[in-house]
Scaffold this active site. Structure first.
Site, mmCIF file in Angstrom:
data_model
loop_
_atom_site.group_PDB
_atom_site.id
_atom_site.type_symbol
_atom_site.label_atom_id
_atom_site.label_comp_id
_atom_site.label_asym_id
_atom_site.label_seq_id
_atom_site.Cartn_x
_atom_site.Cartn_y
_atom_site.Cartn_z
ATOM 1 N N SER A 88 0.839 -1.197 0.000
ATOM 2 C CA SER A 88 0.000 0.000 0.000
ATOM 3 C C SER A 88 0.877 1.252 0.000
ATOM 4 O O SER A 88 1.693 1.433 -0.898
ATOM 5 C CB SER A 88 -0.965 -0.035 1.186
ATOM 6 O OG SER A 88 -1.907 1.010 1.121
ATOM 7 N N HIS A 191 -8.398 1.706 -0.747
ATOM 8 C CA HIS A 191 -8.271 0.817 -1.904
ATOM 9 C C HIS A 191 -9.621 0.336 -2.421
ATOM 10 O O HIS A 191 -9.772 -0.800 -2.870
ATOM 11 C CB HIS A 191 -7.335 -0.358 -1.588
ATOM 12 C CG HIS A 191 -5.942 0.078 -1.270
ATOM 13 N ND1 HIS A 191 -5.079 0.553 -2.231
ATOM 14 C CD2 HIS A 191 -5.287 0.167 -0.084
ATOM 15 C CE1 HIS A 191 -3.940 0.903 -1.650
ATOM 16 N NE2 HIS A 191 -4.042 0.678 -0.350
#
Length: 306
Positions: A88, A191
């Site tokens: 991430s 996300h």
């Protein structure tokens, strides 16, 4: 063969930089990176409490700066790793380590990303929950049934679902067999499409950068594959704000490349834990405090020779 892994949001803990800031080189790096982000990262890495550094706008720059500064202290006169990957927001630290972005560019990029994601999270109440265990196909089916998205497919029996708070509750009530659903202390559904408002300012910033091609093999959370173009990698960083982190595919690619050691930069622990379950036979090292540095350098030397 060594991979350096940069952890993502949630890895931060109050005071985790205290021992590191006793090192003059690390302290100088944090000052440099703080100036680039216009944030007091020294303060937030030592004195701020967990509630404060849970704030996305602080957590993300703090983690990227910590990875960059720790890598500088770690490698110094040692060979570079053969592979680098980030989870991430850790992908931004990985991009700097691989030479795609300068340190200043990485900090500017993460600040825009963090601010945009924090604002998007504040606009609509959403959340995330880790699903640990269970049959992978059933886990994905139950996540979909609850109206959620698989935001992080981490491998090692862990998938993180994201979406509405009602959906998180529904998933808890209808958990997959032999699985635990654990709500996470995060600001929103990262996300997923809920983060779409964060992409335009980030895309505008990315368009003005001139990223270099990586000088270390770097994997993408998009599909676990190596990316050879710096421009493509930066564009993928923008794309990933609203798309799932496929850390499971990164782990599969690392195994296929013959990686023998995975070292997770400060604050280590999360990605090494996943590797122990999903990358059997690969040695791991979680870099947590400055006291780990000598042993970590020995680990790097051993695995870069392989």
């Amino acid at each position: 063969m060594l991979v350096i892994a940069c952890p993502g949001q949630g890895a931060q803990k109050s005071g985790f930089l205290s021992s590191w800031l006793e090192l003059p080189g690390f302290a100088a790096s944090i000052e440099e990176l703080s100036a680039a982000a216009d944030l007091d990262l020294r303060l937030h890495g030592t004195e701020s409490d967990d509630d404060t550094i849970t704030d996305t706008a602080l957590a993300q720059p703090l983690l990227v700066a910590s990875a960059i500064a720790a890598y500088r202290e770690l490698v110094r006169d040692l060979p570079a790793p053969q592979v680098v990957a980030g989870h991430s927001v850790g992908e931004i630290g990985a991009a700097q380590i691989a030479g795609i972005l300068t340190a200043a560019e990485a900090m500017e990029f993460v600040k825009v990303r963090a601010t945009g994601m924090a604002e998007a999270a504040a606009a609509t109440p959403t959340g995330m929950a880790a699903v640990v265990g269970g049959d992978p196909e059933e886990v994905l089916a139950r996540i979909t049934e609850a109206g959620l998205s698989p935001a992080n497919v981490n491998g090692g029996g862990q998938t993180v679902a994201a979406g509405s708070l009602e959906g998180i509750d529904a998933l808890k009530e209808n958990a997959p067999e032999r699985a635990r659903v654990i709500p996470l202390a995060v600001a929103g559904a990262f996300h997923t499409d809920y983060m779409a408002p964060a992409t335009d300012p980030l895309a505008a910033l990315a368009a003005g950068l001139s990223p270099a091609d990586p000088d270390i093999t770097i994997l993408s959370n998009r599909d676990g594959k190596a990316v050879t173009s710096g421009r493509e990698y930066v564009d993928t960083l923008v794309h990933q704000v609203t798309h799932p982190v496929r850390w499971d595919l990164c782990q599969e690619e690392l195994l296929s490349q013959g990686v023998t050691g995975l070292l997770e930069l400060v604050p280590g622990g999360t990605l090494t834990g996943l590797a122990k379950r999903g990358m059997k036979g690969v040695e791991t090292f979680a870099l947590k405090s400055a006291g780990d540095l000598d042993a970590a350098r020995e680990f790097v030397a051993a695995h870069t020779r392989n």
